[in-house]
Every structure is written in C-alpha cells, then in structure tokens.
Design a protein around this motif. Structure first.
Motif, PDB file in Angstrom:
ATOM      1  N   GLY B  17      -7.698  38.841  64.490  1.00  0.00           N
ATOM      2  CA  GLY B  17      -7.724  40.019  64.112  1.00  0.00           C
ATOM      3  C   GLY B  17      -8.184  40.699  63.519  1.00  0.00           C
ATOM      4  N   MET B  18      -9.697  40.189  63.482  1.00  0.00           N
ATOM      5  CA  MET B  18     -10.613  40.319  62.854  1.00  0.00           C
ATOM      6  C   MET B  18     -11.153  42.123  63.506  1.00  0.00           C
ATOM      7  SD  MET B  18     -10.325  40.627  59.823  1.00  0.00           S
ATOM      8  CE  MET B  18      -9.367  39.155  59.140  1.00  0.00           C
ATOM      9  N   ASN B  20      -9.825  43.642  66.008  1.00  0.00           N
ATOM     10  CA  ASN B  20      -8.446  44.798  65.473  1.00  0.00           C
ATOM     11  C   ASN B  20      -8.806  45.267  64.624  1.00  0.00           C
ATOM     12  OD1 ASN B  20      -7.421  42.519  67.243  1.00  0.00           O
ATOM     13  ND2 ASN B  20      -6.800  44.262  68.665  1.00  0.00           N
ATOM     14  N   GLN B  21      -9.371  44.727  63.475  1.00  0.00           N
ATOM     15  CA  GLN B  21      -8.909  45.585  62.191  1.00  0.00           C
ATOM     16  C   GLN B  21     -10.562  46.599  61.769  1.00  0.00           C
ATOM     17  OE1 GLN B  21      -6.929  42.986  59.270  1.00  0.00           O
ATOM     18  NE2 GLN B  21      -7.990  44.350  57.691  1.00  0.00           N
ATOM     19  N   TYR B  24     -10.642  50.009  61.671  1.00  0.00           N
ATOM     20  CA  TYR B  24      -9.594  51.283  59.861  1.00  0.00           C
ATOM     21  C   TYR B  24     -10.636  50.860  59.014  1.00  0.00           C
ATOM     22  CZ  TYR B  24      -6.414  51.220  56.509  1.00  0.00           C
ATOM     23  OH  TYR B  24      -6.390  52.683  55.778  1.00  0.00           O
ATOM     24  N   GLU B  25     -11.444  49.416  59.198  1.00  0.00           N
ATOM     25  CA  GLU B  25     -12.232  49.652  57.940  1.00  0.00           C
ATOM     26  C   GLU B  25     -13.876  50.837  58.758  1.00  0.00           C
ATOM     27  OE1 GLU B  25     -11.344  47.542  55.354  1.00  0.00           O
ATOM     28  OE2 GLU B  25     -10.077  46.872  56.485  1.00  0.00           O
ATOM     29  N   ILE B  53     -12.362  46.770  69.121  1.00  0.00           N
ATOM     30  CA  ILE B  53     -11.761  47.747  68.101  1.00  0.00           C
ATOM     31  C   ILE B  53     -11.742  49.029  68.402  1.00  0.00           C
ATOM     32  CG2 ILE B  53     -14.224  48.664  66.588  1.00  0.00           C
ATOM     33  CD1 ILE B  53     -15.802  47.173  67.634  1.00  0.00           C
TER      34      ILE B  53
END
Lengths: 162, 548
Positions: B17-18, B20-21, B24-25, B53
């Motif tokens: 799930g990185m 997808n995250q 936000y980052e 993304i």
C-alpha cells in the motif's frame, strides 16, 4: 549539428485506480461502526470508560483519506451519538487512514490499529492522549463486534469487555 | 580523531500500500504540481504505478521528459534514469518497478524511494538493497545483523544532514551558506552555561550575519516561551534557527517552527501525528548532550501553559535540516549526566529494536548505537575528557535517535515520561531504572529480539558462552549490571531503582503516593501504542511498586 527546435514532451494522464470494491467494503465497515458504537458498544461501561477524559459535547472523527468514508461521533454525557456534521471548534480528535489501501488492511484485520499507526498509516489531528484513548476504545469495540478468532488478530490482547 | 558527514537519508517507503500512501506524503511535503517521468521499458508499469497514486484527486501527467512547470518529479524507471536526475534541485521520488533495480544501490539524493509490494516482493535482493541503503545513509557505520527481518511494510525517514567530529561547530558558517546564500539573520537559541560560554564565540564566527540571541529557555519547553521567540523572530526579520543545547532547547526550536507556521498563538491546534506540512524556516541543531537524539528525531514535546498539558507533535517535518555534533561540547558533562543521557540513548535503541514499529533500517541503526554505548559509556565516565569516546557516544545518541524516530518507543518511555512529568525526575534516570523491568514485562513477545541483542550489548564472547535459551534473560541482566557499575562510578548518583532518583539535596523525587497519578498519566502517553504488549493502570502500578 544542434537543433534549435524545443522538444515538447508528450504527455498523457494516468487514470486513477478507482478501488471501487475496497471503497465499498470500507464504507460498509464504517457504517457498521457508526451504528454499532452508539447503539451497542457504548452501553458497556468498559467501553465508554475509555472516553471518560473526552470533554462533554466534544466531537471525534474516524475516516479514510482522500474522500473515503468517515464517521463522526459526539460524546454527550456518558453516551456517544453518531452525527452528520461536526462543529470544527469542538472537534478534539480526527483519526484518518492515509489511503483506502491502509483502510483495507485494517478493516480486513491484516493490521491492528496499533500496527497501522506504527507503520505510519494514520494521520492524527488532536492531542495524542485522546488518540490513545480512542485506540483503546476501538480495540474494545472490535472485541465486541468480531468473533474472537478475528478480534484476536485486530487487538494486542483479547480480554472480555465489561 | 574521526569525523563524518552524512547526507540526509530521505525517505524509504517499502511494502504493501505504499503507492496509495505516496500522494498524502507528497501533500505534506508541499508538492503542488507533480509529474511522472518514465522510461520506455517501464512504460506499462509506470502507468500502472501512477494509477495508484492519489494526489489531491488530480490525474498525474506522465511524460518521458521532466516537465518544466512541475515541482516534483516521480521517476518511474531504472537506477540509471535515477542517476541522470542526481543533480535535480526539485523534489524527486523514485519508484522501483523491477527487482533488477534493487542491485548495486547507490544513494544519490532522491527525496523518497518507493518499493511497493505490487512490483517488488520480499527477497534476498530486497534485503540486500535495504542493507546497502542503511550503509549508504550512515557513512558505512551501521551494523548489519546476521538475521534481518523485513516486515510487510515500513517507512524510514531522515531528512537531516549530519556533521560530527571534533571542533565541528566551527563549520557553522559554511553550513548556513550550504543551506542558502540568502540567509542573513539567524536566531540563536540556547540557555544556561551554554549561553554564557558558547554563544558569544558562535555569534562572533557568524560575521556579516545579523544574529538575534534568545537564551532564557526554561527546563521544559513551553508555549509561552515558544510564542515569545516566534514573535521576536518575526519582529527581527530572522530567517534561520540555530539551536545550541540539550533536549529542551532543541524542542523549543521545533516549537518555534510550529509557531511560525501557525497563524495564531494556539500551538495545540497543530498537535498530532503525521499532519504537519513542511516548514519554510531552516533549522540547524547543535546538541550539547549525547542522549535525546533530538537533533535527528521527528518529535517535539511542548507544554501548553494555558491548559497545563504536555503536547506531543510527531512529524518528519520536525527533523532539523542540519545537525552539528561537536565532541568538545560534551567533554565538560559531569559523569552522572553522561551516564544517564547515554542510558537514555540505550533505551531509545533497545525500544526501537523491540517495539511494534521496528523495521530493518532502524534495526541497523539501533544495533550500532547499542554497540557504541557498550564500548564507550563506562570508559567515558572514567575518562570524561577523552574526545574520541565523547564522539562515539554522540554518534550512538544520533543513531539511536534515527532508530526510534522511525520505530518509536514503548513502555519504558510510557512510564518514564510520566515519572518525569509528575515527579520532575530527570528523563535519563527514569529510562535507566525502567528499561530492565519493561523488557521483562514485554518478554513473552520480544524474547527473540532480546536474544539477538546479547552480542551487541554484552559482546560476541559473552553471547557465545551463553546458552541460546538464556540469552534473552542475560541481555536484561547485562543492563542491570551496567546500571550498577554506573552507580559505583558516579558515587551513587546513578539510580538503579525509582527511590534512588534524588534531587540535589539528596531527597527522593519519586514518592509512592505519586504512583496512581503516574499510572493514570502513562496510559495517555502516545508511546503506549507502540508497545508490543498491552499495558493498563494496574500493570503500571505493579511495575512501579516492584522497582521502588
């Protein structure tokens, strides 16, 4: 020989993955929590006790970024009400999962709430003692809501809730 | 004399799930207009990765060349492509799309590296990549363990450039120039003896720059002083923060960053975890103790004076831009302070290695920190003016800081913070006393990790002579022995139980009557979340009773 012509890069746009099924599943879980927390869980003293330091009439939100499902509650006396819109000045805590994938991992009990935070998947706005209380509160809600063999995966320590 | 310069590690996001995250980052880093740059051979994978993304509900542009108006380049391609962008000034993110890109890693300053399990599965190659990453971002110093476990997902971030050695404070003017040639008005924060002895020469060394000095920082950072400094900062048109001191000075500096980014004086509105956007004010940290690791951590604790509460702020954006570790600055520390601050660093590294957020990169930092403390703490207490030993402890503290900033800490800090807050006991003393019983409490969940720690904390010889089933217990006993040894060397000033934590008059600071308040305060401490075993008020009371 060099060319004076400026090359304009060819651009195309990536279509965002909809994650429809995961979003739908997470929405159902959120709706279930929205019903279960005020109607069932908070009638137990062991659950509502976790929110004893939340100020009366304060709001708290649990949701999924971006534009994912969310649910907002208000603490009124020793009860918790699900509400549609919070007064932002009285919202003491917002806990958001950073992506629908993070929500999927939590709501399919592959990651506990604590592990999710440890893996950097939560964005928490508000004082962290409230967040700690909220995590303990959610652990107890999960123990009540889920069969024991699943709840054991979702919490650090399964104990009977008073 | 050793010296090192370590470039910022950036962020590595690895596992499920990185992608997808990532959106936000990126938002937290202040990215507004990203574009994906791809190579032909990875076109399909780049397109797939981009679709995961989610950046502010916008569709990401994909192009074979970097777009001029983009402020962030997402490089979806090979390591060769990444190397071509090594001089890029814009924010860069590298997404690894094939296992072959894991080989021969060379860190060339990418801000974020994304290894999503969609494209890269756990393998020996990935393990090798992570080892090389950790070695490259620690100047080759970290310890690679025989067994390196890779969790399903983890994030490791360090944005601080580190300069360490003897007399490195002299490099401050160059560090300021390296940050930006336009910086003209630094604000220097300090307190106590550091303010009286060190700040004058530092200000003199910054000739041509218009310094503002603030040296009235209280022992605990609080909102009143943070807001006062932030007003002074704005009033004098300052453009940079230089904090020289221990934990409270560095925390106050982080508080000023928060206050400068906030429109009103209410710092509480920014409290939380992973919600702060990148700050525009550069920040240089110069620690004068070796323990807190605050120069590289993502944590700030500021007391809200109005509400009389300690508020915790957790964000990678709180990490300093530069940390200058000068071994001369710690040479004058009294032996009992050296002992307790180093035990604080030891508790950071052991908790980082044993708590829920542990990850392979932070593990390697933690192990090296433990080894450095083992080899240098006792000798440093015996020979306080040996700068080589001081240097090694400063590196240990900084590595422990990097480890726990990413893995977080557990119940040693949960209870220790509260003992400190309720009884005004020194943080390092609380850590030294509570570390062995906390490891015993967590034993059933962390015995394997404790077993692994023995060669690092007691040495290879001791580990080899100890039966495998006794190694975990031996690790805890070794820490107890260290505490006893330090007590002897400091003429009884280093405590081995709670009743021995005393004030200058020799009065015990921790009273049994405080236990209930300590226990109730503890369960609101954020570190409780990361402890591998559940902890409640009764458990905490029992631990306090047993260790009084």
């Amino acid at each position: 020989m060099t060319s004076d012509k400026v090359q304009i890069p060819k651009i195309e746009y990536a279509k965002s993955k909809n994650n429809g099924l995961k979003k739908f599943y997470c929405s159902i879980i959120m709706s279930t929590l929205g019903w279960f927390i005020p109607k069932i869980a908070c009638r137990r003293s062991g659950v509502i006790d976790e929110l004893k330091y939340f100020p009366d009439k304060s709001f708290f939100t649990f949701g999924v970024l971006s534009n994912g499902p969310s649910v907002t509650f208000q603490k009124v006396g020793d009860k918790v009400k699900k509400i549609k819109k919070a007064d932002s000045s009285q919202t003491i805590l917002s806990v958001y999962l950073k992506s629908i994938e993070a929500a999927w991992l939590m709501f399919t009990f592959q990651e506990s709430t604590c592990q999710s935070e440890a893996n950097g998947r939560l964005a928490i706005s508000g004082e962290l003692p409230y967040a700690c209380a909220f995590i303990r509160f959610m652990n107890k809600v999960e123990i009540l809501l889920l069969p024991k063999f699943i709840a054991k995966k979702a919490v650090k320590n399964w104990v009977r809730v008073k | 004399m050793n010296s090192i310069k370590i470039n910022p590690a950036g962020t590595i996001m690895c596992g499920r799930g990185m992608l997808n995250q990532l959106g936000y980052e990126m938002s937290l880093m202040g990215v507004t207009n990203p574009c994906v740059v791809y190579e032909d051979k990875y076109y399909k994978k780049a397109k797939k990765a981009s679709s995961f993304i989610h950046f502010e509900d916008e569709q990401l542009p994909l192009s074979k060349a970097a777009l001029n108006d983009s402020d962030c380049l997402i490089l979806a391609g090979s390591k060769k492509m990444k190397a071509n962008f090594s001089d890029e000034k814009r924010f860069t993110i590298w997404i690894l799309l094939s296992e072959e890109e894991l080989d021969d890693f060379n860190n060339t300053g990418t801000n974020i590296i994304v290894i999503d399990s969609m494209f890269i599965k756990k393998s020996a190659r990935l393990k090798n990549f992570i080892e090389n990453f950790a070695l490259s971002v620690s100047d080759g110093l970290v310890k690679v363990p025989k067994k390196l476990s890779i969790p399903d997902s983890f994030i490791f971030a360090c944005r601080t450039s580190v300069i360490a050695g003897d007399d490195t404070l002299k490099q401050l003017p160059d560090v300021i120039k390296a940050l930006s040639k336009d910086l003209r008005r630094p604000m220097v924060l300090s307190k106590g003896i550091v303010a009286r002895t060190l700040v004058g020469p530092v200000v003199d060394s910054l000739e041509g720059l218009n310094c503002t000095v603030f040296d009235k920082i209280p022992p605990d950072s609080n909102s009143t002083v943070v807001n006062e400094i932030s007003r002074l900062f704005k009033q004098n048109g300052c453009d940079l923060i230089v904090a020289i001191g221990g934990g409270s000075v560095l925390d106050t500096a982080k508080g000023v960053l928060l206050a400068l980014a906030n429109e009103d004086d209410d710092l509480l509105s920014m409290a939380g975890s992973n919600v702060l956007e990148a700050f525009s004010t550069p920040f240089i940290a110069v620690p004068t103790t070796s323990g807190t690791g605050s120069e590289v951590t993502n944590v700030a604790v500021i007391t809200d004076d109005e509400r009389q509460r300690k508020c915790l702020y957790l964000s990678n954006n709180l990490q300093a831009d530069y940390a200058i570790l000068d071994s001369k600055l710690t040479a004058s520390l009294p032996s009992h302070i050296t002992a307790m601050t180093a035990m604080d660093a030891l508790s950071h590294s052991i908790e980082a290695f044993t708590c829920l957020g542990k990850n392979p990169v932070s593990d390697m930092f933690a192990l090296k920190a433990i080894e450095l403390i083992r080899d240098n703490l006792i000798s440093s207490v015996n020979e306080p003016e040996n700068l080589q030993l001081r240097y090694n402890l400063a590196i240990a503290s900084m590595f422990a800081g990097q480890a726990f900033s990413n893995s977080m800490v557990g119940m040693v800090h949960t209870i220790g913070h509260s003992v400190g807050a309720v009884c005004h006991a020194a943080h390092g003393c609380c850590m030294a006393v509570l570390l062995p019983p906390a490891l015993e409490y967590n034993y059933r969940k962390i015995s394997k990790e404790l077993e692994q720690l023995l060669p690092y904390i007691a040495g290879e010889d001791v580990a080899a002579k100890t039966l495998p089933e006794k190694r975990a217990h031996e690790t805890i006993e070794y820490i107890r022995t260290m505490n006893k040894k330090l007590q002897e060397l400091t003429n009884g000033r280093h405590p081995t139980n709670l009743s021995e934590i005393k004030d200058r008059e020799g009065e015990s600071l921790v009273k049994k009557s405080d236990f209930i308040t300590i226990a109730e305060t503890s369960i609101g401490d954020a570190s409780i979340v990361y402890n591998p075993v559940e902890l409640d008020v009764c458990d905490i009371l029992e631990i306090l009773e047993q260790n009084y």
